[in-house]
Design a protein around this motif. Structure first.
Motif, mmCIF file in Angstrom:
data_model
loop_
_atom_site.group_PDB
_atom_site.id
_atom_site.type_symbol
_atom_site.label_atom_id
_atom_site.label_comp_id
_atom_site.label_asym_id
_atom_site.label_seq_id
_atom_site.Cartn_x
_atom_site.Cartn_y
_atom_site.Cartn_z
ATOM 1 N N ALA A 199 0.743 -1.093 -0.054
ATOM 2 C CA ALA A 199 -0.119 -0.082 -0.156
ATOM 3 C C ALA A 199 0.922 1.220 -0.004
ATOM 4 O O ALA A 199 2.135 1.255 0.430
ATOM 5 C CB ALA A 199 -0.883 -0.016 1.368
ATOM 6 N N GLY A 200 0.304 2.415 -0.428
ATOM 7 C CA GLY A 200 1.303 3.361 -0.458
ATOM 8 C C GLY A 200 0.550 4.564 -1.131
ATOM 9 O O GLY A 200 -0.754 4.521 -1.667
ATOM 10 N N LEU A 201 0.872 5.992 -0.934
ATOM 11 C CA LEU A 201 0.361 7.121 -1.679
ATOM 12 C C LEU A 201 0.595 6.983 -2.995
ATOM 13 O O LEU A 201 1.689 6.690 -3.792
ATOM 14 C CB LEU A 201 0.652 8.366 -0.788
ATOM 15 N N ASP A 202 -0.273 7.671 -3.841
ATOM 16 C CA ASP A 202 -0.213 8.004 -5.165
ATOM 17 C C ASP A 202 0.825 9.105 -5.530
ATOM 18 O O ASP A 202 1.111 9.706 -4.747
ATOM 19 C CB ASP A 202 -1.475 8.493 -5.786
ATOM 20 N N GLU A 203 1.727 8.779 -6.632
ATOM 21 C CA GLU A 203 2.922 9.762 -6.940
ATOM 22 C C GLU A 203 2.494 11.095 -7.577
ATOM 23 O O GLU A 203 3.055 12.312 -7.523
ATOM 24 C CB GLU A 203 3.714 9.025 -7.693
ATOM 25 N N TRP A 204 1.043 11.151 -8.033
ATOM 26 C CA TRP A 204 0.515 12.367 -8.498
ATOM 27 C C TRP A 204 0.492 13.464 -7.559
ATOM 28 O O TRP A 204 0.182 13.383 -6.380
ATOM 29 C CB TRP A 204 -0.702 12.052 -9.170
ATOM 30 N N ASP A 205 0.595 14.657 -8.090
ATOM 31 C CA ASP A 205 0.584 16.183 -7.362
ATOM 32 C C ASP A 205 -0.902 16.259 -7.175
ATOM 33 O O ASP A 205 -1.430 16.987 -8.005
ATOM 34 C CB ASP A 205 1.190 16.916 -8.075
ATOM 35 N N HIS A 206 -1.525 15.992 -6.063
ATOM 36 C CA HIS A 206 -2.976 16.183 -5.898
ATOM 37 C C HIS A 206 -3.434 17.823 -5.326
ATOM 38 O O HIS A 206 -4.413 18.225 -5.278
ATOM 39 C CB HIS A 206 -3.421 15.403 -4.509
ATOM 40 N N GLU A 207 -2.072 18.503 -5.216
ATOM 41 C CA GLU A 207 -2.179 19.989 -4.729
ATOM 42 C C GLU A 207 -1.889 20.977 -6.201
ATOM 43 O O GLU A 207 -2.124 21.934 -6.121
ATOM 44 C CB GLU A 207 -1.290 20.173 -3.866
ATOM 45 N N ARG A 208 -1.716 20.196 -7.102
ATOM 46 C CA ARG A 208 -1.702 20.959 -8.695
ATOM 47 C C ARG A 208 -0.705 21.816 -8.405
ATOM 48 O O ARG A 208 -0.648 22.961 -9.039
ATOM 49 C CB ARG A 208 -2.872 21.504 -9.045
ATOM 50 N N GLY A 209 0.346 21.551 -7.622
ATOM 51 C CA GLY A 209 1.682 22.407 -7.570
ATOM 52 C C GLY A 209 1.335 23.833 -6.745
ATOM 53 O O GLY A 209 1.811 24.725 -7.099
ATOM 54 N N ALA A 257 -1.789 28.950 -8.315
ATOM 55 C CA ALA A 257 -2.852 30.079 -8.254
ATOM 56 C C ALA A 257 -3.920 30.091 -9.304
ATOM 57 O O ALA A 257 -4.960 30.395 -9.068
ATOM 58 C CB ALA A 257 -2.094 31.718 -7.932
ATOM 59 N N VAL A 258 -3.727 29.755 -10.609
ATOM 60 C CA VAL A 258 -4.420 29.703 -11.582
ATOM 61 C C VAL A 258 -5.465 28.903 -11.661
ATOM 62 O O VAL A 258 -6.470 29.039 -12.126
ATOM 63 C CB VAL A 258 -3.402 29.636 -12.965
ATOM 64 N N LEU A 259 -5.169 27.789 -10.908
ATOM 65 C CA LEU A 259 -5.993 26.538 -10.721
ATOM 66 C C LEU A 259 -6.825 26.429 -9.375
ATOM 67 O O LEU A 259 -7.366 25.485 -8.964
ATOM 68 C CB LEU A 259 -5.293 25.190 -11.166
ATOM 69 N N GLN A 260 -6.620 27.590 -8.613
ATOM 70 C CA GLN A 260 -7.412 27.508 -7.322
ATOM 71 C C GLN A 260 -8.741 27.414 -7.414
ATOM 72 O O GLN A 260 -9.323 26.852 -6.227
ATOM 73 C CB GLN A 260 -6.668 28.735 -6.252
ATOM 74 N N ASP A 261 -9.204 27.843 -8.433
ATOM 75 C CA ASP A 261 -10.903 27.870 -8.343
ATOM 76 C C ASP A 261 -11.334 26.433 -8.949
ATOM 77 O O ASP A 261 -12.669 26.345 -8.809
ATOM 78 C CB ASP A 261 -11.408 28.781 -9.399
ATOM 79 N N MET A 262 -10.599 25.427 -9.062
ATOM 80 C CA MET A 262 -11.040 24.291 -9.517
ATOM 81 C C MET A 262 -11.169 23.475 -8.192
ATOM 82 O O MET A 262 -10.791 23.683 -6.987
ATOM 83 C CB MET A 262 -10.043 23.471 -10.387
ATOM 84 N N ALA A 263 -11.966 22.338 -8.366
ATOM 85 C CA ALA A 263 -12.465 21.354 -7.063
ATOM 86 C C ALA A 263 -11.142 20.925 -6.543
ATOM 87 O O ALA A 263 -10.116 20.394 -7.108
ATOM 88 C CB ALA A 263 -13.337 20.355 -7.552
ATOM 89 N N LYS A 264 -11.145 20.767 -5.231
ATOM 90 C CA LYS A 264 -10.019 20.255 -4.517
ATOM 91 C C LYS A 264 -9.968 18.580 -4.757
ATOM 92 O O LYS A 264 -10.952 17.916 -4.632
ATOM 93 C CB LYS A 264 -9.956 20.467 -3.074
#
Length: 241
Positions: A80-90, A93-100
């Motif tokens: 088991a382990g955490l996904d490697e993908w950046d779930h905070e989208r780096g 600031a441009v994407l802060q209006d998208m769903a978390k």
């Protein structure tokens, strides 16, 4: 696909572990500083720390795993382990209006085999916390005789549509003039890199890695993806207890 993988994980969890010779258990663990480029528009390079676990059986299995069947030449495991993908989208600031996005937790099953000059491993993972997508990885790690114990590797990845659309898709409610709606399909990716494990003494080992991951068009064509190839690496040390 999801039901089959979950069933396989349940069966493997109840498998009997073959008897092995009793040996004193030793832990070779430590910490490493990490740096990972974000593929997202406006995303910053993510700096952090991660635990390091060195398994000295030579199979080069990535991440936490428990072996339920092993011989000197091959090993089968669940993990088991955490996904490697950046779930905070780096932290873009441009994407802060998208769903978390939530952090994905993967249940894994796989096997590793020793070859004359390296190892090959196959790994199948299912997320149980966020997107419920699946991914498969096939990796070859070369074991050359070098002073720094360098281990170059190449890894072919398959990422399901549930996974890719969760991270790079754009819902109609999130669409803007410069960010059209987008639904991602399943995708392939290729990761290449080199790892280093250099013992300084019987107990202390320096560790490091640098890698590049190149994503297929289903990911690269997303309007919120800025780079289809991202770099990452870590450096740290492990101590044998």
């Amino acid at each position: 696909m999801k039901n089959a993988l979950c069933a396989a994980l349940a069966l493997l969890a109840t498998a009997q572990t073959p008897a092995v010779s009793a040996e004193p258990r030793q832990w070779n663990v430590g910490l490493a500083a990490t740096a990972d480029q974000s593929p997202f528009v406006g995303g910053d390079t993510q700096i952090g720390v991660k635990p390091v676990i060195i398994k000295e059986n030579g199979f080069d299995i990535v991440g936490p795993a428990w072996s339920f069947s092993a011989t000197p030449a091959r090993e089968f495991y669940i993990g088991a382990g955490l996904d490697e993908w950046d779930h905070e989208r780096g932290d873009s600031a441009v994407l802060q209006d998208m769903a978390k996005l939530d952090r994905a937790i993967n249940l894994r099953v796989g096997g590793a085999w020793k070859l004359a000059n390296g190892t090959v491993s196959a790994d199948l993972a299912q997320d149980v916390a966020a997107h419920e997508g699946a991914q498969a990885k096939l990796r070859y790690t070369h074991h050359p005789d070098t002073p720094l114990n360098l281990r170059p590797y190449a890894e072919l990845q398959w990422l399901s549509a549930d996974l890719t659309d969760y991270y790079v898709g754009v819902d109609a409610a999130e669409a803007k003039a410069d960010r059209p709606a987008y639904q991602a399909d399943d995708s392939l990716a290729l990761k290449v890199g080199v790892k280093m494990e250099k013992p300084l003494s019987r107990r202390l080992t320096l560790v490091g890695s640098v890698s590049a991951n190149s994503y297929g068009s289903a990911i690269a064509d997303s309007p919120i993806i800025d780079s289809s190839t991202v770099w990452g690496g870590y450096a740290g040390a492990a101590y044998r207890w």
